[in-house]
Design an enzyme around this catalytic site. Sequence first.
Site, PDB file in Angstrom:
ATOM      1  N   LYS A 178       0.871  -1.179   0.000  1.00  0.00           N
ATOM      2  CA  LYS A 178       0.000   0.000   0.000  1.00  0.00           C
ATOM      3  C   LYS A 178       0.904   1.224   0.000  1.00  0.00           C
ATOM      4  O   LYS A 178       1.725   1.388   0.913  1.00  0.00           O
ATOM      5  CB  LYS A 178      -0.884   0.017   1.244  1.00  0.00           C
ATOM      6  CG  LYS A 178      -2.037  -0.945   1.174  1.00  0.00           C
ATOM      7  CD  LYS A 178      -3.006  -0.728   2.319  1.00  0.00           C
ATOM      8  CE  LYS A 178      -4.250  -1.586   2.128  1.00  0.00           C
ATOM      9  NZ  LYS A 178      -3.987  -2.981   1.774  1.00  0.00           N
ATOM     10  N   ASP A 198      -1.517  -2.114  -4.106  1.00  0.00           N
ATOM     11  CA  ASP A 198      -2.927  -2.109  -3.721  1.00  0.00           C
ATOM     12  C   ASP A 198      -3.596  -0.788  -4.089  1.00  0.00           C
ATOM     13  O   ASP A 198      -2.922   0.239  -4.236  1.00  0.00           O
ATOM     14  CB  ASP A 198      -3.062  -2.297  -2.201  1.00  0.00           C
ATOM     15  CG  ASP A 198      -2.844  -3.740  -1.777  1.00  0.00           C
ATOM     16  OD1 ASP A 198      -2.760  -4.624  -2.648  1.00  0.00           O
ATOM     17  OD2 ASP A 198      -2.759  -3.981  -0.551  1.00  0.00           O
ATOM     18  N   GLN A 252     -10.343  -0.778  -8.862  1.00  0.00           N
ATOM     19  CA  GLN A 252     -11.577  -1.048  -8.105  1.00  0.00           C
ATOM     20  C   GLN A 252     -12.800  -0.802  -8.988  1.00  0.00           C
ATOM     21  O   GLN A 252     -13.031   0.331  -9.424  1.00  0.00           O
ATOM     22  CB  GLN A 252     -11.630  -0.112  -6.890  1.00  0.00           C
ATOM     23  CG  GLN A 252     -10.492  -0.326  -5.902  1.00  0.00           C
ATOM     24  CD  GLN A 252     -10.133   0.952  -5.158  1.00  0.00           C
ATOM     25  OE1 GLN A 252      -9.993   2.008  -5.767  1.00  0.00           O
ATOM     26  NE2 GLN A 252      -9.959   0.854  -3.845  1.00  0.00           N
ATOM     27  N   ARG A 288      -5.046  -6.387 -11.128  1.00  0.00           N
ATOM     28  CA  ARG A 288      -5.902  -7.104 -10.171  1.00  0.00           C
ATOM     29  C   ARG A 288      -7.202  -6.324 -10.076  1.00  0.00           C
ATOM     30  O   ARG A 288      -7.205  -5.173  -9.646  1.00  0.00           O
ATOM     31  CB  ARG A 288      -5.221  -7.153  -8.802  1.00  0.00           C
ATOM     32  CG  ARG A 288      -6.092  -7.693  -7.688  1.00  0.00           C
ATOM     33  CD  ARG A 288      -5.407  -7.583  -6.337  1.00  0.00           C
ATOM     34  NE  ARG A 288      -4.217  -8.410  -6.275  1.00  0.00           N
ATOM     35  CZ  ARG A 288      -3.238  -8.228  -5.374  1.00  0.00           C
ATOM     36  NH1 ARG A 288      -3.310  -7.253  -4.489  1.00  0.00           N
ATOM     37  NH2 ARG A 288      -2.191  -9.020  -5.356  1.00  0.00           N
ATOM     38  N   GLY A 305     -13.790  -3.223  -4.606  1.00  0.00           N
ATOM     39  CA  GLY A 305     -13.449  -1.987  -3.889  1.00  0.00           C
ATOM     40  C   GLY A 305     -13.981  -2.048  -2.466  1.00  0.00           C
ATOM     41  O   GLY A 305     -15.108  -2.483  -2.241  1.00  0.00           O
ATOM     42  N   ALA A 306     -13.147  -1.621  -1.512  1.00  0.00           N
ATOM     43  CA  ALA A 306     -13.448  -1.870  -0.094  1.00  0.00           C
ATOM     44  C   ALA A 306     -13.617  -0.605   0.750  1.00  0.00           C
ATOM     45  O   ALA A 306     -13.776  -0.705   1.954  1.00  0.00           O
ATOM     46  CB  ALA A 306     -12.327  -2.732   0.504  1.00  0.00           C
ATOM     47  N   HIS A 365     -14.568 -13.062  -4.287  1.00  0.00           N
ATOM     48  CA  HIS A 365     -15.073 -14.308  -3.698  1.00  0.00           C
ATOM     49  C   HIS A 365     -16.475 -14.591  -4.194  1.00  0.00           C
ATOM     50  O   HIS A 365     -17.091 -15.574  -3.807  1.00  0.00           O
ATOM     51  CB  HIS A 365     -15.115 -14.190  -2.160  1.00  0.00           C
ATOM     52  CG  HIS A 365     -13.862 -13.613  -1.598  1.00  0.00           C
ATOM     53  ND1 HIS A 365     -13.721 -12.277  -1.326  1.00  0.00           N
ATOM     54  CD2 HIS A 365     -12.689 -14.192  -1.294  1.00  0.00           C
ATOM     55  CE1 HIS A 365     -12.505 -12.045  -0.868  1.00  0.00           C
ATOM     56  NE2 HIS A 365     -11.855 -13.184  -0.845  1.00  0.00           N
TER      57      HIS A 365
END
Length: 318
Positions: free
Chosen positions: A108, A145, A174, A195, A199-200, A238
């Site tokens: 990060k 990230d 994201q 990747r 998005g979080a 997931h």
Amino acid sequence: MSALLRSALLAAARSAQLERAVTRLPVSRDVVSRFVAGTTTDQVVSTAETLLRSGRFISIDYLGEDTTDLTQAQATVEQYRVLIAALGRLPQAETTSGAVRPLEVSVKLSALGQALPRDGHAVAREHAHQICAAAEAAGLWVTVDAEDHTTTDSTLAIVRELRADFPWLGTVLQAYLRRTEEDCRALAGPQSRIRLCKGAYDEPESVAFRDRAEVDASYLRCLGVLAAGQGYPMIASHDPAIIAAAGAAVAAARRKCEEYEYQMLYGIRDDEQQRLAAEGNHVRVYIPYGDQWYGYFMRRLAERPANLAFFLRALAGG
Ligand code: FAD
């Protein structure tokens, strides 16, 4: 999970006061160990070896973010050097140029100094360069990230610059950001490694889709761009619907299984990770470790009501 609760948990993820309270709770460590592979290099390398033996690849993240202290950013780089040296001694370290590397570290940029007030961008770029050089020598990959949207321009600019020296450097995009489909088009060139995740972070409507169906639709559009592109797509999700659609997208683009990979977080859907690997797919597990687990852990709670319930049950002692 209601949007309100998710926003509250994501706001809590950035509160230093709550961090002090939650990290002191006696049960926290037990619950956290479900998502975080220990605090030391030895512990995370041991977890990595177990996953590698099961046929999966790994990407290790030394936890930490948003530092405004140069000494702490330098200490993070040092920690990565130690980690990379340890991983470089594993038989899976891959020095063949062009081959898919089973070992990777994730970084990060906000842990490397990006948020420093005056020269954060330059400091983070220099620190990331040092980590990439160590990884290159050890036969590892690095992926950068994605953090909140205020950092996206700086992060993508740093990745672009570093790719001149390290063309294999990966980056995260994201799907919830409205800009991402365009970023996928711009970045899916030869040798790129993207990747793609949903998005979080808690992002405003002005820059991000907030409705789940809209995020999923954006993910599939972005995936279509990456699958048709010239790089190496890394499908980080997931979600069973996304995984099924990804299989169809890579098949439509006539990609062989070594031309893309699935990625999931440590401790989440382990059975599904193993199923995909047993079918011959590349599956990489993102493994976080270290003391600064609070922000990462809170984002995992915000993703899923069952995780929050599990934590609250542990707190209540049941
Ligand atoms: P969701 O719709 O959230 O979940 C689908 C299903 O997956 C759920 O129904 C559940 O069965 C399972 N699941 C999902 N999350 C959990 C959980 N926490 N616990 C248990 N089960 C769960 N985000 C960023 O913003 N920046 C990054 O750099 C970044 N890197 C990532 C790297 C990897 C390898 C992965 C897998 C994710 C990363 N993320 C990152 C997080 C990502 O943005 C999502 O927040 C997260 O993956 C949940 O979205 P989902 O696609 O799994 O789908």
